[in-house]
Design a protein around this motif. Structure first.
Motif, short mmCIF file in Angstrom:
data_model
loop_
_atom_site.label_atom_id
_atom_site.label_comp_id
_atom_site.label_asym_id
_atom_site.label_seq_id
_atom_site.Cartn_x
_atom_site.Cartn_y
_atom_site.Cartn_z
N GLY A 1 0.85 -1.20 0.00
CA GLY A 1 0.00 0.00 0.00
C GLY A 1 0.87 1.23 0.00
O GLY A 1 1.90 1.27 -0.68
N VAL A 2 0.45 2.25 0.75
CA VAL A 2 1.26 3.46 0.90
C VAL A 2 1.37 3.79 2.39
O VAL A 2 0.49 3.44 3.18
CB VAL A 2 0.66 4.67 0.15
N ASP A 3 2.47 4.45 2.76
CA ASP A 3 2.64 4.95 4.12
C ASP A 3 2.34 6.45 4.11
O ASP A 3 2.95 7.19 3.33
CB ASP A 3 4.07 4.73 4.61
N ILE A 4 1.42 6.87 4.96
CA ILE A 4 1.04 8.28 5.04
C ILE A 4 1.51 8.82 6.39
O ILE A 4 1.02 8.38 7.44
CB ILE A 4 -0.47 8.47 4.88
N THR A 5 2.46 9.75 6.36
CA THR A 5 2.93 10.39 7.59
C THR A 5 1.99 11.54 7.92
O THR A 5 1.72 12.39 7.07
CB THR A 5 4.37 10.91 7.42
N THR A 6 1.50 11.56 9.15
CA THR A 6 0.51 12.56 9.55
C THR A 6 0.81 13.00 10.98
O THR A 6 1.89 12.73 11.51
CB THR A 6 -0.92 11.98 9.41
N ASN A 7 -0.13 13.69 11.60
CA ASN A 7 0.05 14.14 12.99
C ASN A 7 -0.23 13.00 13.95
O ASN A 7 -1.11 12.16 13.70
CB ASN A 7 -0.89 15.30 13.29
N ASP A 8 0.48 12.99 15.06
CA ASP A 8 0.25 11.97 16.08
C ASP A 8 -1.19 12.08 16.59
O ASP A 8 -1.66 13.15 16.95
CB ASP A 8 1.24 12.18 17.23
N GLY A 9 -1.91 10.95 16.57
CA GLY A 9 -3.29 10.93 17.04
C GLY A 9 -4.29 11.41 16.01
O GLY A 9 -5.47 11.62 16.35
N ALA A 10 -3.86 11.59 14.75
CA ALA A 10 -4.79 12.05 13.70
C ALA A 10 -5.93 11.05 13.52
O ALA A 10 -5.74 9.83 13.60
CB ALA A 10 -4.03 12.22 12.38
N THR A 11 -7.12 11.57 13.27
CA THR A 11 -8.30 10.71 13.07
C THR A 11 -8.19 9.96 11.75
O THR A 11 -7.89 10.55 10.71
CB THR A 11 -9.58 11.56 13.08
N VAL A 12 -8.44 8.66 11.81
CA VAL A 12 -8.47 7.82 10.61
C VAL A 12 -9.92 7.61 10.22
O VAL A 12 -10.76 7.31 11.07
CB VAL A 12 -7.78 6.46 10.85
N ARG A 13 -10.22 7.76 8.94
CA ARG A 13 -11.62 7.67 8.49
C ARG A 13 -11.74 6.73 7.30
O ARG A 13 -10.79 6.57 6.51
CB ARG A 13 -12.12 9.06 8.12
N ALA A 14 -12.91 6.12 7.18
CA ALA A 14 -13.17 5.21 6.06
C ALA A 14 -13.23 6.02 4.77
O ALA A 14 -13.83 7.10 4.74
CB ALA A 14 -14.49 4.47 6.28
N VAL A 15 -12.62 5.51 3.71
CA VAL A 15 -12.60 6.26 2.44
C VAL A 15 -13.87 6.02 1.63
O VAL A 15 -14.12 6.73 0.65
CB VAL A 15 -11.37 5.90 1.60
N PHE A 16 -14.69 5.02 2.05
CA PHE A 16 -15.95 4.74 1.34
C PHE A 16 -16.84 3.92 2.26
O PHE A 16 -16.37 3.30 3.21
CB PHE A 16 -15.67 3.96 0.04
N ALA A 17 -18.13 3.96 1.97
CA ALA A 17 -19.08 3.18 2.76
C ALA A 17 -18.80 1.69 2.61
O ALA A 17 -18.35 1.23 1.56
CB ALA A 17 -20.50 3.49 2.32
N GLY A 18 -19.03 0.92 3.67
CA GLY A 18 -18.79 -0.52 3.61
C GLY A 18 -19.07 -1.20 4.93
O GLY A 18 -19.73 -0.64 5.80
N LYS A 19 -18.53 -2.41 5.06
CA LYS A 19 -18.76 -3.22 6.26
C LYS A 19 -17.42 -3.69 6.82
O LYS A 19 -16.56 -4.16 6.08
CB LYS A 19 -19.62 -4.44 5.89
N VAL A 20 -17.24 -3.54 8.13
CA VAL A 20 -15.99 -3.94 8.79
C VAL A 20 -15.92 -5.46 8.85
O VAL A 20 -16.83 -6.11 9.36
CB VAL A 20 -15.90 -3.34 10.20
N VAL A 21 -14.82 -6.03 8.31
CA VAL A 21 -14.67 -7.49 8.31
C VAL A 21 -13.49 -7.94 9.19
O VAL A 21 -13.34 -9.13 9.43
CB VAL A 21 -14.48 -8.05 6.88
N MET A 22 -12.68 -6.98 9.68
CA MET A 22 -11.58 -7.36 10.56
C MET A 22 -11.17 -6.18 11.43
O MET A 22 -11.02 -5.06 10.95
CB MET A 22 -10.37 -7.83 9.76
N VAL A 23 -11.01 -6.45 12.72
CA VAL A 23 -10.36 -5.53 13.66
C VAL A 23 -9.45 -6.40 14.50
O VAL A 23 -9.92 -7.22 15.29
CB VAL A 23 -11.38 -4.79 14.56
N GLN A 24 -8.15 -6.26 14.31
CA GLN A 24 -7.22 -7.19 14.97
C GLN A 24 -5.97 -6.47 15.45
O GLN A 24 -5.38 -5.66 14.72
CB GLN A 24 -6.84 -8.32 14.00
N ASN A 25 -5.58 -6.77 16.69
CA ASN A 25 -4.36 -6.21 17.25
C ASN A 25 -3.24 -7.23 17.08
O ASN A 25 -3.32 -8.33 17.59
CB ASN A 25 -4.56 -5.86 18.74
N ILE A 26 -2.20 -6.81 16.36
CA ILE A 26 -1.06 -7.70 16.12
C ILE A 26 0.20 -6.97 16.53
O ILE A 26 0.54 -5.92 15.99
CB ILE A 26 -0.97 -8.10 14.63
#
Length: 434
Positions: free
Chosen positions: A341-366
């Motif tokens: 993919g791509v690495d996007i450098t941003t501000n610490d704690g910046a809000t991450v948002r979905a780029v399109f409507a959809g359904k969450v199929v995975m939330v995993q801490n690794i």
């Protein structure tokens, strides 16, 4: 005819100015956006420059900053070219207006000389009374009236043309000053680019000294990413298998219904002493492709089509940031690795948002890093290096809905973002807005 020609020239020059002004506004916005990205990268570099150990993030940030400076210089070149076009158009208009003004003044001078020769009332009366009949005398009176009115109009045309000429000369002077400012800015940016390249040389020299440690860091990151990628592929495969299971269940139910209808028809025919109708054996169902499975329902087909139709227009997964590592194979000295993919450098704690409507199929801490995968029909978006995740598996999300925030697990706050079609990775830069 000369007045009409003058009006046409003025209209054309105004239209050209409006078109160039629009382009100038777009270029200015692009340059301002690049400047914001450079400032953010520079802040991150200043924050991490004190560390003795060179990191991959620092090298990527320096390379990204060089790329952005080159983009900015290219944008300034476009602005200068745009101004050159405006200067050329305005110079042509000034020359045309000067020519028109000269012609109008010559005509007006001729009329003044004629008026001087016939300035007393006696001459005018003699001109009228010398007519051979009343009709000619009337026409001569009208001629003298129209000549006087036309002379006044010519004076007005001269005054308006002079004003237009003065206005164009002012615009031309302003454009020349803007070009001079841009040329200075271009030189300053080239000097900064030279400093960035020097910084890059120092970093690469430092890299040679820390080569062993750096290779170990890359190997460690590759192992971590491989583990995350396995989890992502497994989540996508589960979504595919679930779609396949649903398709098989629907096919089984359809076959059972058809068999029940056939038995009912056969029983009815026997009860009425009629020939038993022949039942058509359904041909073997062709196995569906992954794309067909993931777009089997109207909802998933609509999501998939909507995602595809927004190629190049999808919003960024963060409000502000810079792409510091691009999609594909990367080589740093003798070490190499692939970014899906791509690495996007941003501000610490910046809000991450979905780029399109959809359904969450995975939330995993690794390994202390949370990854979220969202399904959009046959497309999937992946968001890595999150904290404070606010969604869970099965949730539906809307475009630009917050799903978590970027974690700072090293020197910078970096969001790793992927787009996949089934299990195939795609370059996100081709999908998100420029």
């Amino acid at each position: 005819m000369k007045v009409h020609k003058l009006l046409f020239i003025l209209f054309f020059s105004c239209f050209a100015f409006m078109a160039s002004a629009q382009t100038e506004s777009q270029l200015r916005k692009k340059k301002e956006a690049i400047e914001r990205e450079i400032e953010q990268l520079q802040r991150n570099l200043n924050k991490t420059a004190s560390g003795k150990k060179l990191t991959l993030q620092q090298i990527n940030a320096i390379n990204a900053q060089i790329r952005l400076r080159q983009d900015k210089i290219g944008t300034i070149n476009s602005e200068i070219k745009n101004l050159d076009n405006q200067i050329s158009q305005n110079t042509n208009t000034v020359h045309t207006l000067q020519g028109q003004l000269g012609d109008l003044k010559k005509e007006y001078a001729g009329m003044i000389r004629f008026a001087q020769r016939n300035r007393n009332s006696y001459d005018k009366m003699m001109f009228i009374f010398a007519a051979k009949d009343f009709n000619q005398a009337y026409k001569r009176i009208k001629y003298l009236q129209q000549f006087s009115q036309y002379r006044k109009k010519q004076a007005g045309y001269i005054e308006n043309t002079q004003q237009d000429l003065n206005g164009k000369i002012k615009v031309l002077d302003k454009t020349l000053k803007e070009k001079s400012t841009l040329l200075r800015e271009q030189e300053e940016e080239r000097a900064r680019l030279g400093k960035d390249k020097s910084q890059q040389s120092v970093a690469l020299s430092k890299l040679t000294k820390q080569e062993r440690q750096f290779k170990q860091d890359i190997s460690s990151k590759k192992r971590e990413q491989q583990q995350i990628d396995r989890a992502i592929r497994a989540a996508i495969q589960r979504a595919i298998e679930e779609a396949r299971r649903k398709a098989a269940e629907e096919a089984r139910l359809a076959a059972a219904k058809a068999a029940a209808e056939a038995r009912a028809a056969e029983a009815k025919a026997k009860a009425e002493n009629k020939p038993v109708p022949k039942t058509n054996t359904a041909p073997a169902t062709k196995e569906k492709t992954t794309s067909e499975l993931l777009t089997a329902t109207p909802e998933t087909a609509r999501l998939s089509a909507g995602f595809e139709n927004n190629r190049g227009r999808l919003p960024w997964p963060v409000a502000t940031g810079s792409i510091t590592e691009r999609y594909g194979l990367h080589k740093v000295d003798l070490a190499s690795y692939t970014n899906d993919g791509v690495d996007i450098t941003t501000n610490d704690g910046a809000t991450v948002r979905a780029v399109f409507a959809g359904k969450v199929v995975m939330v995993q801490n690794i390994m202390g890093r949370t990854a979220v995968v969202i399904s959009h029909g046959e497309y999937f978006t992946v968001y890595q290096n999150l904290r404070g995740v606010s969604v869970s598996v099965g949730n539906s999300v809307d475009t630009k809905q917050a799903i978590g925030s970027v974690a700072n697990t090293g020197d910078d706050a970096i969001l790793k973002f992927q787009i996949r079609r089934g299990q195939s990775t795609l370059n996100p830069e081709a999908w998100i807005s420029k």
